[in-house]
Design a protein around this motif. Structure first.
Motif, PDB file in Angstrom:
ATOM      1  N   ARG A   1       8.533  15.439  10.775  1.00 26.54           N
ATOM      2  CA  ARG A   1       8.544  14.517  12.089  1.00 26.54           C
ATOM      3  C   ARG A   1       7.711  13.506  12.093  1.00 26.54           C
ATOM      4  NH1 ARG A   1       6.552  17.985  17.138  1.00 26.54           N
ATOM      5  NH2 ARG A   1       4.709  16.794  16.470  1.00 26.54           N
ATOM      6  N   GLU A   2       6.342  13.915  11.832  1.00 26.88           N
ATOM      7  CA  GLU A   2       5.278  12.559  11.664  1.00 26.88           C
ATOM      8  C   GLU A   2       5.727  11.653  10.700  1.00 26.88           C
ATOM      9  OE1 GLU A   2       2.845  12.591  14.101  1.00 26.88           O
ATOM     10  OE2 GLU A   2       4.067  13.962  14.966  1.00 26.88           O
ATOM     11  N   ASN A   3       6.175  12.226   9.669  1.00 25.84           N
ATOM     12  CA  ASN A   3       6.567  11.094   8.506  1.00 25.84           C
ATOM     13  C   ASN A   3       7.497  10.040   8.767  1.00 25.84           C
ATOM     14  OD1 ASN A   3       8.313  11.302   5.825  1.00 25.84           O
ATOM     15  ND2 ASN A   3       6.402  10.728   5.338  1.00 25.84           N
ATOM     16  N   ILE A   4       8.493  10.682   9.602  1.00 24.38           N
ATOM     17  CA  ILE A   4       9.750   9.708  10.155  1.00 24.38           C
ATOM     18  C   ILE A   4       9.066   8.903  11.057  1.00 24.38           C
ATOM     19  CG2 ILE A   4      11.831   9.753  11.412  1.00 24.38           C
ATOM     20  CD1 ILE A   4      12.411  10.800   8.667  1.00 24.38           C
ATOM     21  N   LYS A   5       8.161   9.331  11.945  1.00 28.06           N
ATOM     22  CA  LYS A   5       7.630   8.655  13.070  1.00 28.06           C
ATOM     23  C   LYS A   5       6.834   7.426  12.617  1.00 28.06           C
ATOM     24  CE  LYS A   5       4.494   9.672  16.928  1.00 28.06           C
ATOM     25  NZ  LYS A   5       3.698  10.674  17.840  1.00 28.06           N
ATOM     26  N   LEU A   6       6.125   7.692  11.283  1.00 31.17           N
ATOM     27  CA  LEU A   6       5.267   6.625  10.828  1.00 31.17           C
ATOM     28  C   LEU A   6       6.206   5.519  10.217  1.00 31.17           C
ATOM     29  CD1 LEU A   6       2.669   5.135   9.712  1.00 31.17           C
ATOM     30  CD2 LEU A   6       2.495   6.937   8.372  1.00 31.17           C
ATOM     31  N   ALA A   7       7.284   6.102   9.455  1.00 34.11           N
ATOM     32  CA  ALA A   7       8.088   5.144   8.725  1.00 34.11           C
ATOM     33  C   ALA A   7       8.961   4.379   9.836  1.00 34.11           C
ATOM     34  CB  ALA A   7       8.984   5.708   8.091  1.00 34.11           C
ATOM     35  N   ASP A   8       9.395   4.883  10.922  1.00 30.13           N
ATOM     36  CA  ASP A   8       9.813   4.220  12.015  1.00 30.13           C
ATOM     37  C   ASP A   8       9.387   3.350  12.652  1.00 30.13           C
ATOM     38  OD1 ASP A   8      12.483   5.616  11.634  1.00 30.13           O
ATOM     39  OD2 ASP A   8      12.083   6.969  13.364  1.00 30.13           O
TER      40      ASP A   8
ATOM     41  N   ALA B   1      10.056   0.706   5.090  1.00 29.15           N
ATOM     42  CA  ALA B   1       9.519   1.920   4.766  1.00 29.15           C
ATOM     43  C   ALA B   1      10.266   3.012   4.355  1.00 29.15           C
ATOM     44  CB  ALA B   1       8.489   2.184   6.023  1.00 29.15           C
ATOM     45  N   ARG B   2       9.859   3.678   3.242  1.00 24.53           N
ATOM     46  CA  ARG B   2      10.673   4.950   2.819  1.00 24.53           C
ATOM     47  C   ARG B   2      10.018   6.195   3.133  1.00 24.53           C
ATOM     48  NH1 ARG B   2      13.738   4.554  -2.844  1.00 24.53           N
ATOM     49  NH2 ARG B   2      14.783   2.644  -1.763  1.00 24.53           N
TER      50      ARG B   2
ATOM     51  N   ILE C   1       8.869   0.846  -3.904  1.00 24.44           N
ATOM     52  CA  ILE C   1       8.179  -0.158  -4.073  1.00 24.44           C
ATOM     53  C   ILE C   1       9.140  -1.395  -4.657  1.00 24.44           C
ATOM     54  CG2 ILE C   1       6.505  -1.534  -5.158  1.00 24.44           C
ATOM     55  CD1 ILE C   1       4.470   0.942  -4.558  1.00 24.44           C
ATOM     56  N   SER C   2       9.812  -0.763  -5.759  1.00 24.45           N
ATOM     57  CA  SER C   2      10.802  -2.154  -6.386  1.00 24.45           C
ATOM     58  C   SER C   2      11.798  -2.257  -5.590  1.00 24.45           C
ATOM     59  CB  SER C   2      11.135  -1.507  -7.833  1.00 24.45           C
ATOM     60  OG  SER C   2      11.820  -0.249  -7.867  1.00 24.45           O
ATOM     61  N   ALA C   3      12.051  -1.382  -4.554  1.00 27.58           N
ATOM     62  CA  ALA C   3      13.385  -1.705  -3.515  1.00 27.58           C
ATOM     63  C   ALA C   3      12.496  -2.626  -2.544  1.00 27.58           C
ATOM     64  CB  ALA C   3      13.871  -0.434  -2.907  1.00 27.58           C
ATOM     65  N   GLY C   4      11.387  -2.784  -2.434  1.00 26.36           N
ATOM     66  CA  GLY C   4      10.721  -3.497  -1.503  1.00 26.36           C
ATOM     67  C   GLY C   4      10.402  -2.845  -0.280  1.00 26.36           C
ATOM     68  N   ALA C   5      10.302  -1.369  -0.385  1.00 17.43           N
ATOM     69  CA  ALA C   5       9.768  -0.563   0.713  1.00 17.43           C
ATOM     70  C   ALA C   5       8.637   0.147   0.579  1.00 17.43           C
ATOM     71  CB  ALA C   5      10.898   0.500   1.084  1.00 17.43           C
TER      72      ALA C   5
ATOM     73  N   PRO D   1       0.821  -1.227   0.060  1.00 11.78           N
ATOM     74  CA  PRO D   1       0.042  -0.105  -0.169  1.00 11.78           C
ATOM     75  C   PRO D   1       0.825   1.035  -0.078  1.00 11.78           C
ATOM     76  CG  PRO D   1       0.255  -0.886   2.049  1.00 11.78           C
ATOM     77  CD  PRO D   1       0.695  -2.035   1.415  1.00 11.78           C
ATOM     78  N   ILE D   2       0.352   2.389  -0.643  1.00 10.58           N
ATOM     79  CA  ILE D   2       1.098   3.710  -0.505  1.00 10.58           C
ATOM     80  C   ILE D   2       0.383   4.493   0.482  1.00 10.58           C
ATOM     81  CG2 ILE D   2       1.578   5.742  -2.017  1.00 10.58           C
ATOM     82  CD1 ILE D   2       1.091   4.110  -4.448  1.00 10.58           C
ATOM     83  N   LEU D   3       1.018   4.945   1.501  1.00 10.30           N
ATOM     84  CA  LEU D   3       0.744   5.675   2.642  1.00 10.30           C
ATOM     85  C   LEU D   3       0.729   7.006   2.339  1.00 10.30           C
ATOM     86  CD1 LEU D   3       1.991   3.266   5.580  1.00 10.30           C
ATOM     87  CD2 LEU D   3      -0.144   3.340   4.420  1.00 10.30           C
ATOM     88  N   LEU D   4      -0.354   7.736   2.656  1.00 11.39           N
ATOM     89  CA  LEU D   4       0.071   9.068   2.644  1.00 11.39           C
ATOM     90  C   LEU D   4      -0.724  10.003   3.993  1.00 11.39           C
ATOM     91  CD1 LEU D   4      -0.571  11.643  -0.321  1.00 11.39           C
ATOM     92  CD2 LEU D   4      -1.763  12.123   1.814  1.00 11.39           C
ATOM     93  N   HIS D   5       0.106  10.667   4.691  1.00  7.81           N
ATOM     94  CA  HIS D   5      -0.853  10.977   5.732  1.00  7.81           C
ATOM     95  C   HIS D   5      -0.812  12.759   6.163  1.00  7.81           C
ATOM     96  CE1 HIS D   5       3.191  12.620   7.537  1.00  7.81           C
ATOM     97  NE2 HIS D   5       3.939  11.765   7.012  1.00  7.81           N
ATOM     98  N   GLY D   6      -1.637  12.892   6.923  1.00  6.65           N
ATOM     99  CA  GLY D   6      -1.846  14.580   7.475  1.00  6.65           C
ATOM    100  C   GLY D   6      -1.045  14.724   8.745  1.00  6.65           C
ATOM    101  N   ALA D   7      -1.041  15.782   9.444  1.00 10.23           N
ATOM    102  CA  ALA D   7      -0.776  16.064  10.749  1.00 10.23           C
ATOM    103  C   ALA D   7      -1.499  17.121  11.198  1.00 10.23           C
ATOM    104  CB  ALA D   7       0.778  16.387  10.568  1.00 10.23           C
ATOM    105  N   GLY D   8      -2.860  17.157  10.955  1.00  2.31           N
ATOM    106  CA  GLY D   8      -3.368  18.355  11.289  1.00  2.31           C
ATOM    107  C   GLY D   8      -3.729  18.728  12.725  1.00  2.31           C
TER     108      GLY D   8
END
Ligand code: ARG
Length: 308
Positions: free
Chosen positions: A126-133, A142-143, A178-182, A82-89
């Motif tokens: 910050r939230e982007n890294i938090k989710l990937a982490d 995750a990338r 995705i082609s790198a498996g992330a 899945p491709i994840l896209l997030h907010g941070a409202g």
């Protein structure tokens, strides 16, 4: 590229790189083996990047990160990307409040001045890294992708300030992850062709992304686990937009956020093949929504009967 897991009836038991225990857990906990198998086949039948775009609301990252990371990890363990896209409202509102800046919205769009954008950029990163982490901590690659995907022009600088209207989506970073498996983990920030960063509402960015990707599923993760009927207070099961949209829009309780969301999903699905559908669901019930016929949240589709 990454080998896509295939689930023909004959090959299930020999599916490579997938823990059998994982599949068993899925099969016996949420639905009949037959329906789960059907959805696994269906979701694996398209190119990896065309499975799903999942919009993650900011509140899910701050309050339900564990359940989010575990549901998404599960999808990846059965071979899906899945491709994840997030907010941070909510996070942004908190920081603005701390800085003494009053959040200001016009027609549901956040008016974004320079100070707001500065804070937005850092909170998004910050939230982007938090989710990937959180995903990486569970062994899911995750990338973090915090730019380079959405190109925008100013929506209306007089009215909204530093807010973008997306003019182009660059799939490169997504395909490369995705082609790198992330799993690609995207924010909704955009750039003008000359490099000015602009703020874009994450729901809007998710729609623009979905129009380009044309995924089977567009998933909006929310805390309520679906869309509520304002009359009955109950969760709505299925909305067949071709038949139900006009009547729904006339309902007195369809206003504000619900109205915006319905219109946006309706317009989005007009741009997608009839095989695409939208689900609104909580992270906790994501598997049940995706892998059973009855689901668990709210399904919106144009009316094409894909399922018997
Ligand atoms: N699993 C199917 C899908 O994700 C059907 C979901 C049905 N959901 C519902 N809320 N009725 O497309």
């Amino acid at each position: 590229g990454v080998a896509r897991a295939t689930y023909s009836k004959a090959s299930t038991h020999g599916a490579p790189n997938i823990e059998k225990e994982t599949i068993t857990r899925l099969l016996y906990n949420i639905g009949s083996q037959r329906e789960v198998q059907w959805y696994l086949n269906h979701f694996s039948s398209v190119e990896s990047q065309k499975f799903a775009v999942i919009k993650v609301g900011g509140a899910i990252i701050s309050d339900h990160l564990d359940s989010l990371a575990s549901s998404v990890t599960f999808l990846n363990q059965v071979g899906l990307f899945p491709i994840l896209l997030h907010g941070a409202g909510p996070q942004l509102n908190q920081l603005l409040e701390d800085a003494g800046v009053e959040p200001n919205y016009i027609d549901g769009i956040r008016v974004t001045d320079a100070k707001t954008l500065t804070i937005a950029r850092s909170v998004f990163a910050r939230e982007n890294i938090k989710l990937a982490d959180a995903l990486e901590a569970r062994g899911t690659r995750a990338r973090p992708i915090n730019g380079g995907v959405f190109t925008a022009e100013y929506l209306d600088p007089q009215k909204y300030g530093l807010v973008g209207k997306i003019t182009h989506v660059n799939k490169g970073p997504i395909a490369s992850a995705i082609s790198a498996g992330a799993l690609p983990v995207l924010t909704s920030l955009a750039e003008t062709p000359d490099g000015q960063v602009l703020n874009v509402n994450a729901d809007v960015a998710a729609s623009e992304l979905a129009k380009v990707i044309e995924p089977l599923k567009i998933v909006y993760l929310n805390e309520k686990g679906g869309m509520m009927h304002g009359g009955t207070g109950k969760l709505m099961d299925v909305i067949n937009l071709d038949e139900d949209y006009e009547a729904l829009m006339k309902e007195p309780w369809v206003k504000y956020g619900t109205r915006l969301k319905l219109r946006e999903i309706h317009d989005l699905l007009q741009h997608l093949p009839r095989t695409s559908s939208v689900s609104i669901i909580s992270p906790e019930h994501l598997q049940k929504e995706l892998f059973t016929h009855s689901g668990a949240g709210t399904l919106l589709r144009r009316g094409y009967r894909l399922y018997k």
